[in-house]
Design a protein around this motif. Structure first.
Motif, PDB file in Angstrom:
ATOM      1  N   LEU A 160     -82.740   7.717   7.985  1.00 25.02           N
ATOM      2  CA  LEU A 160     -82.003   8.930   8.627  1.00 25.02           C
ATOM      3  C   LEU A 160     -82.176  10.119   7.856  1.00 25.02           C
ATOM      4  CD1 LEU A 160     -78.696   7.322   9.899  1.00 25.02           C
ATOM      5  CD2 LEU A 160     -80.588   8.152  11.456  1.00 25.02           C
ATOM      6  N   LEU A 161     -82.093  10.373   6.529  1.00 21.70           N
ATOM      7  CA  LEU A 161     -82.027  11.587   6.042  1.00 21.70           C
ATOM      8  C   LEU A 161     -83.496  12.130   5.924  1.00 21.70           C
ATOM      9  CD1 LEU A 161     -79.876  10.914   3.118  1.00 21.70           C
ATOM     10  CD2 LEU A 161     -79.246  12.468   4.705  1.00 21.70           C
ATOM     11  N   ASP A 162     -84.388  11.111   5.956  1.00 24.23           N
ATOM     12  CA  ASP A 162     -85.794  11.555   5.914  1.00 24.23           C
ATOM     13  C   ASP A 162     -86.208  12.120   7.344  1.00 24.23           C
ATOM     14  OD1 ASP A 162     -86.191  10.822   3.260  1.00 24.23           O
ATOM     15  OD2 ASP A 162     -87.159   8.850   4.004  1.00 24.23           O
ATOM     16  N   GLU A 163     -85.789  11.604   8.302  1.00 24.33           N
ATOM     17  CA  GLU A 163     -86.042  11.993   9.778  1.00 24.33           C
ATOM     18  C   GLU A 163     -85.329  13.462   9.714  1.00 24.33           C
ATOM     19  OE1 GLU A 163     -83.730  10.638  13.139  1.00 24.33           O
ATOM     20  OE2 GLU A 163     -85.657  10.082  14.177  1.00 24.33           O
ATOM     21  N   ALA A 168     -77.392  17.234  -2.701  1.00 27.79           N
ATOM     22  CA  ALA A 168     -78.479  17.967  -3.208  1.00 27.79           C
ATOM     23  C   ALA A 168     -79.778  17.849  -2.388  1.00 27.79           C
ATOM     24  CB  ALA A 168     -79.023  16.751  -4.443  1.00 27.79           C
ATOM     25  N   ARG A 169     -79.825  17.174  -1.265  1.00 24.90           N
ATOM     26  CA  ARG A 169     -80.929  17.199  -0.278  1.00 24.90           C
ATOM     27  C   ARG A 169     -80.519  18.294   0.602  1.00 24.90           C
ATOM     28  NH1 ARG A 169     -83.563  11.500   1.642  1.00 24.90           N
ATOM     29  NH2 ARG A 169     -84.899  13.024   2.549  1.00 24.90           N
ATOM     30  N   ILE A 170     -79.317  18.578   0.933  1.00 27.22           N
ATOM     31  CA  ILE A 170     -78.822  19.711   1.632  1.00 27.22           C
ATOM     32  C   ILE A 170     -79.279  21.076   1.174  1.00 27.22           C
ATOM     33  CG2 ILE A 170     -77.180  21.186   2.283  1.00 27.22           C
ATOM     34  CD1 ILE A 170     -77.340  19.237   4.712  1.00 27.22           C
ATOM     35  N   ASP A 171     -79.133  20.934  -0.314  1.00 23.66           N
ATOM     36  CA  ASP A 171     -79.349  22.358  -1.138  1.00 23.66           C
ATOM     37  C   ASP A 171     -80.816  22.486  -1.149  1.00 23.66           C
ATOM     38  OD1 ASP A 171     -76.520  22.736  -1.506  1.00 23.66           O
ATOM     39  OD2 ASP A 171     -76.636  21.612  -3.460  1.00 23.66           O
ATOM     40  N   ARG A 172     -81.685  21.333  -1.165  1.00 26.15           N
ATOM     41  CA  ARG A 172     -83.294  21.497  -1.201  1.00 26.15           C
ATOM     42  C   ARG A 172     -83.554  22.234   0.091  1.00 26.15           C
ATOM     43  NH1 ARG A 172     -82.735  16.772  -4.263  1.00 26.15           N
ATOM     44  NH2 ARG A 172     -83.405  15.436  -2.459  1.00 26.15           N
ATOM     45  N   ARG A 232     -68.935  14.026   0.836  1.00 28.75           N
ATOM     46  CA  ARG A 232     -68.658  12.867   0.302  1.00 28.75           C
ATOM     47  C   ARG A 232     -69.739  12.082  -0.569  1.00 28.75           C
ATOM     48  NH1 ARG A 232     -67.042  12.845   5.490  1.00 28.75           N
ATOM     49  NH2 ARG A 232     -68.873  11.762   6.201  1.00 28.75           N
ATOM     50  N   ASP A 233     -70.617  12.654  -0.585  1.00 30.11           N
ATOM     51  CA  ASP A 233     -71.974  12.129  -1.087  1.00 30.11           C
ATOM     52  C   ASP A 233     -72.849  13.023  -1.845  1.00 30.11           C
ATOM     53  OD1 ASP A 233     -74.708  11.057  -1.747  1.00 30.11           O
ATOM     54  OD2 ASP A 233     -74.090   9.335  -0.652  1.00 30.11           O
ATOM     55  N   VAL A 261     -75.096  15.583   8.861  1.00 29.08           N
ATOM     56  CA  VAL A 261     -75.633  15.423   7.518  1.00 29.08           C
ATOM     57  C   VAL A 261     -74.728  16.460   6.551  1.00 29.08           C
ATOM     58  CG1 VAL A 261     -77.748  15.682   5.975  1.00 29.08           C
ATOM     59  CG2 VAL A 261     -77.928  14.983   8.305  1.00 29.08           C
ATOM     60  N   ARG A 262     -74.416  17.656   6.699  1.00 27.61           N
ATOM     61  CA  ARG A 262     -73.699  18.591   6.080  1.00 27.61           C
ATOM     62  C   ARG A 262     -72.255  17.972   5.984  1.00 27.61           C
ATOM     63  NH1 ARG A 262     -76.444  23.211   5.025  1.00 27.61           N
ATOM     64  NH2 ARG A 262     -78.074  23.655   6.548  1.00 27.61           N
TER      65      ARG A 262
END
Length: 225
Positions: free
Chosen positions: A75-78, A135-139, A129-130, A123-124
């Motif tokens: 889901l995150l990759d998508e 870190a993926r949001i920041d990238r 909570r994760d 996702v945000r």
């Protein structure tokens, strides 16, 4: 406005018929999982809940995913491949002026079939909570800002000014949807010339505003019965 949920493979006449004992595809699992993530949050993305919606047994989940974590990672990759890619593509579209380029950027967010705002904010919220999701949001934000700054730099803005204007434009766009603004399209388009001047510091052409207005009306028009 959310990206419309696609129909299940078996209900989509554009898809090839499923064969054998296959009742759903990996894409179906991901689409339903994404819909639950957006509407109810990451904690509710459960294999049993998805299988119930799909009307299949939980065992079919393991034809496509090793584990529940594997599904969440997919889901995150998508999310990253879809939303971040779309911003890059719209920033790189050919444009004769920076105001036309910003109009291209706006198209990404006006059309609900393009940038998935609901998924982005889901996702945000998950990232609160994760730490790994944070870190993926920041990238992703860094990559998007880099693409927007490059758009400004193409029109001879200095590196510092391109970076600052990219941040103003991007954070304003995210904030607009976070606040769930519901202004009429006519009101929003009437402000467009002033928005463009504020974001770019340069005058627009009437054709650029007219083109974006026509695009918005076309994609947001109610479906014909």
């Amino acid at each position: 406005m959310r990206r419309p949920a696609p129909p299940l493979h078996r209900d989509d006449p554009k898809k090839e018929p499923l064969v054998g004992h296959v009742k759903v595809t990996r894409e179906d699992w991901l689409n339903v999982a994404r819909d639950i993530l957006v509407s109810d949050g990451e904690a509710e993305v459960k294999v049993l809940t998805i299988s119930t919606r799909l009307e299949v047994s939980r065992s079919s989940f393991y034809w496509y995913f090793k584990s529940h974590k594997h599904l969440l990672d997919a889901l995150l990759d998508e999310w990253e491949n879809w939303n971040t890619r779309l911003i890059r593509e719209h920033c790189e579209l050919p444009a004769p002026t920076i105001t036309a380029a910003v109009c291209n950027f706006f198209r990404c967010f006006i059309d609900p079939a393009r940038f998935d705002q609901g998924l982005d904010f889901a996702v945000r919220e998950w990232a609160r909570r994760d730490g790994k999701v944070r870190a993926r949001i920041d990238r992703a934000d860094s990559a998007r800002l880099k693409d927007i700054a490059a758009m400004f730099a193409r029109f001879d803005y200095s590196a510092d000014e391109a970076d600052a204007r990219a941040r103003i434009l991007y954070f304003q766009q995210l904030g607009y949807h976070a606040l769930e603004q519901t202004e009429a399209l006519e009101d929003r388009m009437a402000r467009l010339p002033h928005y463009l001047l504020g974001f770019t510091g340069r005058a627009h052409t009437g054709d650029e505003c007219d083109a974006l207005n026509d695009f918005a009306r076309a994609v947001l028009a109610p479906p014909q019965e």
